[in-house]
Write an enzyme that holds these catalytic residues in place. Sequence first.
Site, mmCIF file in Angstrom:
data_model
loop_
_atom_site.group_PDB
_atom_site.id
_atom_site.type_symbol
_atom_site.label_atom_id
_atom_site.label_comp_id
_atom_site.label_asym_id
_atom_site.label_seq_id
_atom_site.Cartn_x
_atom_site.Cartn_y
_atom_site.Cartn_z
ATOM 1 N N GLY A 50 0.859 -1.175 0.000
ATOM 2 C CA GLY A 50 0.000 0.000 0.000
ATOM 3 C C GLY A 50 0.888 1.214 0.000
ATOM 4 O O GLY A 50 1.924 1.220 -0.654
ATOM 5 N N GLU A 51 0.513 2.197 0.773
ATOM 6 C CA GLU A 51 1.335 3.402 0.872
ATOM 7 C C GLU A 51 1.813 3.500 2.323
ATOM 8 O O GLU A 51 1.022 3.784 3.223
ATOM 9 C CB GLU A 51 0.492 4.619 0.452
ATOM 10 C CG GLU A 51 1.258 5.909 0.427
ATOM 11 C CD GLU A 51 2.567 5.824 -0.363
ATOM 12 O OE1 GLU A 51 2.575 5.283 -1.479
ATOM 13 O OE2 GLU A 51 3.598 6.302 0.157
ATOM 14 N N SER A 52 3.097 3.269 2.517
ATOM 15 C CA SER A 52 3.601 3.136 3.890
ATOM 16 C C SER A 52 3.390 4.401 4.718
ATOM 17 O O SER A 52 3.097 4.317 5.914
ATOM 18 C CB SER A 52 5.075 2.733 3.883
ATOM 19 O OG SER A 52 5.849 3.651 3.149
ATOM 20 N N CYS A 82 6.161 -5.478 0.734
ATOM 21 C CA CYS A 82 6.306 -4.174 0.081
ATOM 22 C C CYS A 82 6.197 -3.019 1.088
ATOM 23 O O CYS A 82 7.111 -2.826 1.882
ATOM 24 C CB CYS A 82 5.299 -4.070 -1.059
ATOM 25 S SG CYS A 82 5.783 -2.836 -2.265
ATOM 26 N N ARG A 110 13.035 3.091 -0.224
ATOM 27 C CA ARG A 110 11.691 3.162 -0.824
ATOM 28 C C ARG A 110 11.752 3.384 -2.325
ATOM 29 O O ARG A 110 12.645 4.062 -2.812
ATOM 30 C CB ARG A 110 10.890 4.314 -0.215
ATOM 31 C CG ARG A 110 10.349 4.018 1.145
ATOM 32 C CD ARG A 110 9.476 5.172 1.613
ATOM 33 N NE ARG A 110 8.198 5.236 0.897
ATOM 34 C CZ ARG A 110 7.434 6.323 0.865
ATOM 35 N NH1 ARG A 110 7.811 7.422 1.457
ATOM 36 N NH2 ARG A 110 6.297 6.290 0.207
ATOM 37 N N ILE A 140 5.998 -3.849 -7.260
ATOM 38 C CA ILE A 140 5.208 -2.661 -7.611
ATOM 39 C C ILE A 140 5.731 -1.477 -6.790
ATOM 40 O O ILE A 140 5.540 -1.432 -5.581
ATOM 41 C CB ILE A 140 3.706 -2.887 -7.321
ATOM 42 C CG1 ILE A 140 3.197 -4.123 -8.067
ATOM 43 C CG2 ILE A 140 2.898 -1.647 -7.708
ATOM 44 C CD1 ILE A 140 1.826 -4.597 -7.622
ATOM 45 N N ARG A 141 6.405 -0.565 -7.436
ATOM 46 C CA ARG A 141 7.067 0.549 -6.736
ATOM 47 C C ARG A 141 7.713 0.029 -5.454
ATOM 48 O O ARG A 141 7.537 0.561 -4.358
ATOM 49 C CB ARG A 141 6.064 1.672 -6.439
ATOM 50 C CG ARG A 141 5.718 2.473 -7.679
ATOM 51 C CD ARG A 141 4.671 3.534 -7.431
ATOM 52 N NE ARG A 141 3.351 2.948 -7.233
ATOM 53 C CZ ARG A 141 2.713 2.872 -6.078
ATOM 54 N NH1 ARG A 141 3.222 3.368 -4.991
ATOM 55 N NH2 ARG A 141 1.526 2.312 -6.011
ATOM 56 N N HIS A 176 5.199 -9.165 -3.955
ATOM 57 C CA HIS A 176 3.822 -9.464 -3.532
ATOM 58 C C HIS A 176 3.391 -10.898 -3.895
ATOM 59 O O HIS A 176 2.699 -11.071 -4.906
ATOM 60 C CB HIS A 176 2.847 -8.524 -4.258
ATOM 61 C CG HIS A 176 2.961 -7.091 -3.897
ATOM 62 N ND1 HIS A 176 2.228 -6.494 -2.900
ATOM 63 C CD2 HIS A 176 3.724 -6.116 -4.424
ATOM 64 C CE1 HIS A 176 2.520 -5.213 -2.816
ATOM 65 N NE2 HIS A 176 3.435 -4.960 -3.739
ATOM 66 N N GLU A 178 1.036 -12.445 -2.734
ATOM 67 C CA GLU A 178 -0.437 -12.488 -2.677
ATOM 68 C C GLU A 178 -1.070 -12.130 -4.011
ATOM 69 O O GLU A 178 -2.255 -12.371 -4.215
ATOM 70 C CB GLU A 178 -0.960 -11.562 -1.550
ATOM 71 C CG GLU A 178 -0.948 -10.070 -1.828
ATOM 72 C CD GLU A 178 0.431 -9.415 -1.704
ATOM 73 O OE1 GLU A 178 1.425 -10.136 -1.514
ATOM 74 O OE2 GLU A 178 0.506 -8.183 -1.814
HETATM 75 N N1 GLN Z 1 6.129 2.620 -2.621
HETATM 76 C C1 GLN Z 1 5.187 2.240 -1.603
HETATM 77 C C2 GLN Z 1 5.578 2.849 -0.257
HETATM 78 O O1 GLN Z 1 6.599 3.451 -0.135
HETATM 79 C C3 GLN Z 1 5.124 0.746 -1.482
HETATM 80 C C4 GLN Z 1 4.514 0.170 -2.728
HETATM 81 C C5 GLN Z 1 3.703 -1.087 -2.491
HETATM 82 O O2 GLN Z 1 3.408 -1.476 -1.365
HETATM 83 N N2 GLN Z 1 3.269 -1.715 -3.567
HETATM 84 O O3 GLN Z 1 4.847 2.732 0.677
#
Ligand code: GLN
Length: 200
Positions: A50-52, A82, A110, A140-141, A176, A178
């Site tokens: 997600g977005e940390s 992630c 990150r 993913i990112r 991921h 999942e």
């Molecule tokens: N770039 C996101 C972060 O810094 C992590 C990306 C992800 O969980 N798919 O939180």
Amino acid sequence: MADISIGVLAVQGDFHAHIKMLQTLPGVNALEVRTQQDLESVDGLVLPGGESTTIIKLLTISGLGQAIIQRAQQGMPVYGTCAGLILLAKQVNERPDQPTLNLMDICAARNAFGRQVDSFETDLVVDTADGSIPVRGVFIRAPFVAHYEPAVKVLATYRDRVVAVQQGRLLATAFHPELTTNNAIHQYFVGMVRRSVEQV
Ligand code: GLN
């Protein structure tokens, strides 16, 4: 074999995918965790992607972050994917002010694979205590582990970058599982949770 309950932190991010994958494993109750009360009923916890920065804000405001830290320090296994890896890290590269749960002796970089390769997939082998697990790594990112202390075991690398680690009952992957059809890493985490329950 007694059932165990595994929670998935469900305040933001891809928690549904983890719940679905955990539901494919026999003897596992998969529960969404949003409150401290939810947390009390689980034997292990997954921190999703997600977005940390958003997740940590929500965890701090609600007090759930402190409760997770306490349970983890008492031995509850935690698996972060992630953004979850970033949350577990004691340090975040280039953002030393970013708060985390501060549990694993790792420094997370990150969005570390750069904009050009924002998201990609690759075959990986994860060398766990239960044997080598081939997986499709979906990034993913994604972060990677820029530094780690000797207590941390490296389970997988991608192009010399550390992308899966374990420190005692804490497990983290930059990718991921999942989002694939292979539940082997979740199965491995379930094994960690089972052993921790048996040892209590
Ligand atoms: N770039 C996101 C972060 O810094 C992590 C990306 C992800 O969980 N798919 O939180």
